[in-house]
Design a protein around this motif. Structure first.
Motif, PDB file in Angstrom:
ATOM      1  N   GLY A 254      73.117   5.833 111.821  1.00 29.14           N
ATOM      2  CA  GLY A 254      73.228   4.384 111.648  1.00 29.14           C
ATOM      3  C   GLY A 254      72.157   3.637 112.389  1.00 29.14           C
ATOM      4  O   GLY A 254      71.019   4.119 112.536  1.00 29.14           O
ATOM      5  N   TYR A 255      72.519   2.462 112.922  1.00 28.59           N
ATOM      6  CA  TYR A 255      71.529   1.525 113.443  1.00 28.59           C
ATOM      7  C   TYR A 255      71.837   1.114 114.871  1.00 28.59           C
ATOM      8  O   TYR A 255      72.989   1.124 115.312  1.00 28.59           O
ATOM      9  CB  TYR A 255      71.480   0.274 112.562  1.00 28.59           C
ATOM     10  N   ALA A 256      70.733   0.734 115.552  1.00 27.36           N
ATOM     11  CA  ALA A 256      70.809   0.130 116.875  1.00 27.36           C
ATOM     12  C   ALA A 256      70.080  -1.200 116.821  1.00 27.36           C
ATOM     13  O   ALA A 256      69.085  -1.331 116.098  1.00 27.36           O
ATOM     14  CB  ALA A 256      70.174   1.037 117.930  1.00 27.36           C
TER      15      ALA A 256
ATOM     16  N   TYR B 235      76.996  -3.912 109.430  1.00 27.11           N
ATOM     17  CA  TYR B 235      76.247  -3.164 110.434  1.00 27.11           C
ATOM     18  C   TYR B 235      77.034  -1.915 110.800  1.00 27.11           C
ATOM     19  O   TYR B 235      78.205  -1.984 111.184  1.00 27.11           O
ATOM     20  CB  TYR B 235      76.021  -4.021 111.674  1.00 27.11           C
ATOM     21  N   GLU B 236      76.404  -0.751 110.675  1.00 32.61           N
ATOM     22  CA  GLU B 236      77.122   0.508 110.887  1.00 32.61           C
ATOM     23  C   GLU B 236      76.412   1.397 111.900  1.00 32.61           C
ATOM     24  O   GLU B 236      75.202   1.598 111.828  1.00 32.61           O
ATOM     25  CB  GLU B 236      77.261   1.277 109.573  1.00 32.61           C
ATOM     26  N   THR B 237      77.203   1.916 112.819  1.00 32.88           N
ATOM     27  CA  THR B 237      76.742   2.946 113.760  1.00 32.88           C
ATOM     28  C   THR B 237      77.893   3.917 113.953  1.00 32.88           C
ATOM     29  O   THR B 237      79.038   3.500 114.152  1.00 32.88           O
ATOM     30  CB  THR B 237      76.355   2.346 115.121  1.00 32.88           C
TER      31      THR B 237
ATOM     32  N   ALA C 125      83.307   5.228 114.650  1.00 33.68           N
ATOM     33  CA  ALA C 125      82.434   4.470 113.753  1.00 33.68           C
ATOM     34  C   ALA C 125      82.623   2.979 113.988  1.00 33.68           C
ATOM     35  O   ALA C 125      83.757   2.480 114.043  1.00 33.68           O
ATOM     36  CB  ALA C 125      82.739   4.812 112.298  1.00 33.68           C
ATOM     37  N   LEU C 126      81.487   2.283 114.131  1.00 35.47           N
ATOM     38  CA  LEU C 126      81.488   0.830 114.265  1.00 35.47           C
ATOM     39  C   LEU C 126      80.949   0.254 112.955  1.00 35.47           C
ATOM     40  O   LEU C 126      79.797   0.488 112.593  1.00 35.47           O
ATOM     41  CB  LEU C 126      80.602   0.416 115.443  1.00 35.47           C
ATOM     42  N   THR C 127      81.796  -0.475 112.246  1.00 36.90           N
ATOM     43  CA  THR C 127      81.408  -1.109 110.990  1.00 36.90           C
ATOM     44  C   THR C 127      81.677  -2.597 111.135  1.00 36.90           C
ATOM     45  O   THR C 127      82.832  -3.035 111.089  1.00 36.90           O
ATOM     46  CB  THR C 127      82.203  -0.538 109.802  1.00 36.90           C
TER      47      THR C 127
ATOM     48  N   LEU D 195      68.206   4.328 113.899  1.00 33.63           N
ATOM     49  CA  LEU D 195      67.224   3.394 113.372  1.00 33.63           C
ATOM     50  C   LEU D 195      67.483   2.007 113.935  1.00 33.63           C
ATOM     51  O   LEU D 195      68.589   1.703 114.384  1.00 33.63           O
ATOM     52  CB  LEU D 195      67.320   3.358 111.839  1.00 33.63           C
ATOM     53  N   LEU D 196      66.423   1.167 113.910  1.00 26.11           N
ATOM     54  CA  LEU D 196      66.593  -0.210 114.362  1.00 26.11           C
ATOM     55  C   LEU D 196      66.916  -1.095 113.180  1.00 26.11           C
ATOM     56  O   LEU D 196      66.330  -0.949 112.101  1.00 26.11           O
ATOM     57  CB  LEU D 196      65.333  -0.695 115.066  1.00 26.11           C
TER      58      LEU D 196
END
Length: 479
Positions: A115-117, A99-101, A166-168, A137-138
């Motif tokens: 990235g994603y929420a 999961y990346e944001t 960055a959150l990976t 994006l969701l």
């Protein structure tokens, strides 16, 4: 009424009653199914809508994953009286692994996100303060604490000039540029409470707050500077503190300061005439100075003058002077005076036409500004007066060589002590000055040393101030 007509009326009433009952029961059933369906979708992670037509149920919206949708459909199928459950209007979020944001802060302060929420609600809550997050994006699969991690990332980026977070999965990485260590500390503090995540932080500090510069000086070549100076001074203020000199070289600035720096530079600037060269190093550890005295000056005396001005002698190193070749000429970079070398020392070249009046006045002004001193009770020149002797030597050199005049060097004492002893001391002191001038290339034939003792006072001998004025050396040119 005939029996046939009555039967007809009865049958019509029963039919109407049956139809009303059926209709009423259908509405009630529809409402009951709708109520139970609404109760089920209220538990979903994402917005979901349900419509019931008759006993048919239709879903629309977003499901977090296939398992959630399947559980929801199973629950709807368990509602009594339902007929069909239609879930074709439901979108299932994709599973994102890892999961990346990511957030990025530009130099203009704007923050963008990619990235994603995990949910629209979580995304929109953050986007209220950070509009750049609205475009996320969701996706399914966000780590627990996603919203807190992103909020911490945004807070950590705020003090930076620019950077990225960055959150990976459960790894949080932040890189960027901080103006000073203060902003770096703010960034690290914003991440201090980030639990459940492995953090990797790399911050480049643009101004680490370190003073580190060097000033070099050579009397023949001038001044140079390099390094990082306090922004509170800057290059121009440093040049001004040294006496308005011209500094060659490039410097950077820091927010940090150095206690006593400006006062030390002012003290050094006031003593530039004592040096042939020096190298000054300034750092957070303090000041250090390696100095070469002007040829003909006493190194210990110059050192003492430096200690008096700088207040600390530990960082002062004296270098042996190199005598210049006789006949050499230059412009002194510190004083702007033209100089010539004679007798192994540099002498200032007087800038006047030599005559009895101009030579007398120039010598008088020089010794009044900086009197020639002697070791108490003796004819030994005080080393502190050697600079004055050098200055006078330039004047006498011009007046005796160019104008062909002779100079009478007079020694004078105060009235304390024996008259004969005072006369002998004054003569010895006049001869000491003559000998010092001869060592600087002045023709001894052109100089006469005379002792006057206490016979020609210029002030009251009853006060120490007056006696100090009477202890003097004079220079006169006879017709």
């Amino acid at each position: 009424m005939s029996k046939g007509l009555g039967a007809l009326v009865f049958v019509a009433g029963v039919a109407a009653l049956s139809y009303w009952g059926a209709q009423s029961h259908a509405v009630t059933m529809e409402r009951k199914i709708a109520a139970e369906a609404m109760s089920l979708i209220a538990q979903t992670v994402h917005p979901m809508s349900v419509s019931v037509i008759g006993r048919d149920i239709a879903l629309a919206g977003t499901a977090d994953n296939e398992a959630e949708l399947a559980g929801l459909v199973d629950g709807l199928n368990d509602i009594r009286g339902r007929r069909v459950v239609n879930a074709e209007g439901v979108t299932v979020l994709p599973l994102v692994e890892p999961y990346e944001t990511a957030l990025s802060k530009a130099a203009d302060g704007s923050i963008a996100a990619t990235g994603y929420a995990p949910t629209a609600a979580a995304r929109d809550a953050l986007a209220a303060d950070l509009p750049g997050l609205a475009g996320l994006l969701l996706g399914h699969g966000a780590p627990e604490g996603w919203a807190g991690a992103l909020a911490a990332g945004a807070a950590a980026l705020a003090p930076l000039e620019e950077g990225s977070a960055a959150l990976t999965g459960t790894t949080f990485t932040l890189a960027g540029m901080a103006a000073t260590p203060f902003e770096e500390n703010e960034t690290r503090a914003a991440l201090a409470g980030l639990d459940g995540f492995e953090t990797v932080v790399a911050i480049e500090v643009l101004d680490p707050g370190i003073v580190d510069f060097q000033i070099g000086y050579d009397a023949s070549e001038g001044f140079r500077i390099a390094g990082t100076v306090p922004g509170s001074l800057g290059r121009d203020a440093i040049a001004a503190a040294l006496g308005g000199v011209e500094l060659d070289g490039e410097v950077s600035t820091t927010f940090a300061g150095l206690d006593g720096l400006e006062a030390a530079l002012v003290a050094l600037g006031a003593r530039l005439g004592l040096f042939e060269s020096f190298d000054l190093t300034a750092s957070d550890d303090g000041l250090s100075l390696a100095a070469e005295p002007m040829a003909g000056l006493d190194g210990d005396t110059v050192r003492a003058a430096l200690v008096e001005g700088l207040g600390d002698g530990e960082g002062i190193t004296m270098i042996a002077s190199t005598a210049p070749a006789d006949g050499a000429e230059r412009v002194n970079a510190a004083t702007g005076r033209r100089q010539f070398a004679q007798g192994g020392v540099w002498m200032n070249m007087p800038e006047f036409e030599p005559s009895k009046a101009t030579c007398t006045q120039a010598a008088r002004d020089t010794v009044e500004a900086a009197p020639i001193r002697f070791v108490t009770g003796s004819a030994e020149l005080d080393p502190v007066s050697l600079a004055t002797v050098n200055e006078v030597a330039g004047i006498i050199h011009l007046c005796t060589r160019e104008a062909g005049m002779r100079v009478v060097i007079g020694g004078h004492t105060d009235a304390q002590g024996d008259d004969t002893a005072n006369y002998a001391l004054s003569l010895a002191r006049a001869r000491a000055v003559r000998d010092a001038l001869a060592a600087r290339g002045i023709d001894t034939v052109r100089m006469t040393a005379v002792g006057y003792g206490e016979t020609e006072p210029v002030a009251d001998n009853d006060t120490e101030e007056g006696r100090a004025k009477n202890r003097r050396t004079t220079f006169e040119w006879p017709e």
